[in-house]
Scaffold this active site. Structure first.
Site, PDB file in Angstrom:
ATOM      1  N   GLU A 134       0.346  -0.154  -2.580  1.00 52.29           N
ATOM      2  CA  GLU A 134      -0.363  -0.465  -3.826  1.00 52.29           C
ATOM      3  C   GLU A 134       0.403   0.072  -5.023  1.00 52.29           C
ATOM      4  O   GLU A 134       1.156   1.044  -4.911  1.00 52.29           O
ATOM      5  CB  GLU A 134      -1.785   0.116  -3.856  1.00 52.29           C
ATOM      6  CG  GLU A 134      -2.846  -0.753  -3.207  1.00 52.29           C
ATOM      7  CD  GLU A 134      -3.106  -0.322  -1.783  1.00 52.29           C
ATOM      8  OE1 GLU A 134      -3.852  -1.045  -1.087  1.00 52.29           O
ATOM      9  OE2 GLU A 134      -2.562   0.703  -1.357  1.00 52.29           O
ATOM     10  N   THR A 135       0.139  -0.571  -6.158  1.00 47.99           N
ATOM     11  CA  THR A 135       0.609  -0.082  -7.449  1.00 47.99           C
ATOM     12  C   THR A 135      -0.589  -0.007  -8.378  1.00 47.99           C
ATOM     13  O   THR A 135      -1.424  -0.926  -8.414  1.00 47.99           O
ATOM     14  CB  THR A 135       1.689  -1.005  -8.042  1.00 47.99           C
ATOM     15  OG1 THR A 135       2.841  -0.974  -7.199  1.00 47.99           O
ATOM     16  CG2 THR A 135       2.095  -0.555  -9.437  1.00 47.99           C
TER      17      THR A 135
END
Length: 286
Positions: free
Chosen positions: A45-46
């Site tokens: 994830e970012t």
């Protein structure tokens, strides 16, 4: 230009834990740009942060696998975001407005050169039953047998910001042998609105130490090395099902089977319906 940071969360070394992208100033980025950045990074994830109301920060999370999705809440990217913010602006409290709701994170400096740590408090957890047909499909997709399950920890769907199916393995060997049907499990999770399967093994009779794994095919990731949202969901599940004496502190070991060992500490308050605390460190990558 947009500054893109890379951190490993729930570890003290860049080669451990779960990698996360962090964009502390995402103003001007639309959803397509966020997805592109997350995909280019390729981390599970970012997190994308923009100033919100009342001093709070608005955060959105996108997966970076072969299939990019927006998740309502991501624990390891939250820890990474809080540490990255603390290193630039000083430790303290952050109020994060996520799709799942308001999440409070507190950072503290590390002692004697150790990295900073952060503690997030999840939204109030929820636990739902799993039908017989749902369990049958989940086990088939995982290539597990009903006898592989620990009967002391019943299957449930737990949510502390993101929905996870919690399944307890009877043995550590069963947990280690993760070889699932990717399309079938992805379809199952998408049908029920689940982010991952939280596979857990209770290491000690007191129920306070677990080995955990999280298949994440919905985000195009075969497995998450450390999953803070699932850790919070597990804490809520154990409390709501009265499977642990509360208040309790849980120690979760994750990522070992991937060669990225991670350590998550989960504090479960006694009050039903209260948020679950998840603590971890984070360090820059590269």
């Amino acid at each position: 230009m947009t500054e893109i940071l890379r951190y490993a969360a729930f570890t003290t070394t860049p080669t451990g834990g779960n990698p996360a992208g962090v964009v502390l100033d995402a103003r001007g980025l639309d959803e397509a740009a966020m997805r592109m950045i997350a995909t280019d990074l390729g981390h599970p994830e970012t997190a994308f942060v923009v100033p919100g109301e009342d001093g709070a920060l608005r955060v959105r999370y996108f997966s970076g696998g072969s299939v990019s999705i927006e998740v309502p809440f991501c624990g390891h990217a939250t820890i990474a975001t809080a540490v990255a913010h603390a290193e630039r602006h000083g430790p303290g409290r952050l109020d994060l407005d996520t799709v799942a709701g308001r999440v409070v994170v507190r950072t503290t400096p590390g002692a004697a050169g150790a990295p900073p740590s952060a503690t997030l408090t999840s939204v109030p957890p929820r636990v739902d039953l799993v039908s017989r047909s749902q369990l049958h499909e989940a086990l088939a997709a995982l290539r597990w047998d009903p006898t592989d399950l620990d009967p002391r920890l019943p299957p449930r769907i737990a949510d502390a910001g993101a929905r996870h199916l919690v399944l307890a393995a009877l043995t550590r060997a069963r947990l280690a042998a993760l070889d699932y049907d990717v399309p079938r499990l992805r379809a199952f999770l998408e049908e029920l609105g689940l982010v991952t399967v939280a596979l857990v093994h209770r290491r000690r009779p007191d129920g306070l130490v677990f080995d955990v794994r999280n298949p994440f095919p919905t985000g195009g990731i075969h497995e998450d090395p450390a999953t803070g949202a699932a850790a919070a969901a597990l804490g809520g599940y154990l409390r709501e099902e009265e499977l642990v004496a509360v208040p309790a502190r849980l120690t979760l070991h994750q990522g070992v089977d991937l060669g990225r060992p991670s350590l998550l500490v989960v504090d479960v308050p006694a009050e039903r319906g209260s948020g679950i605390d998840v603590t971890g460190t984070a360090v820059p990558i590269g």
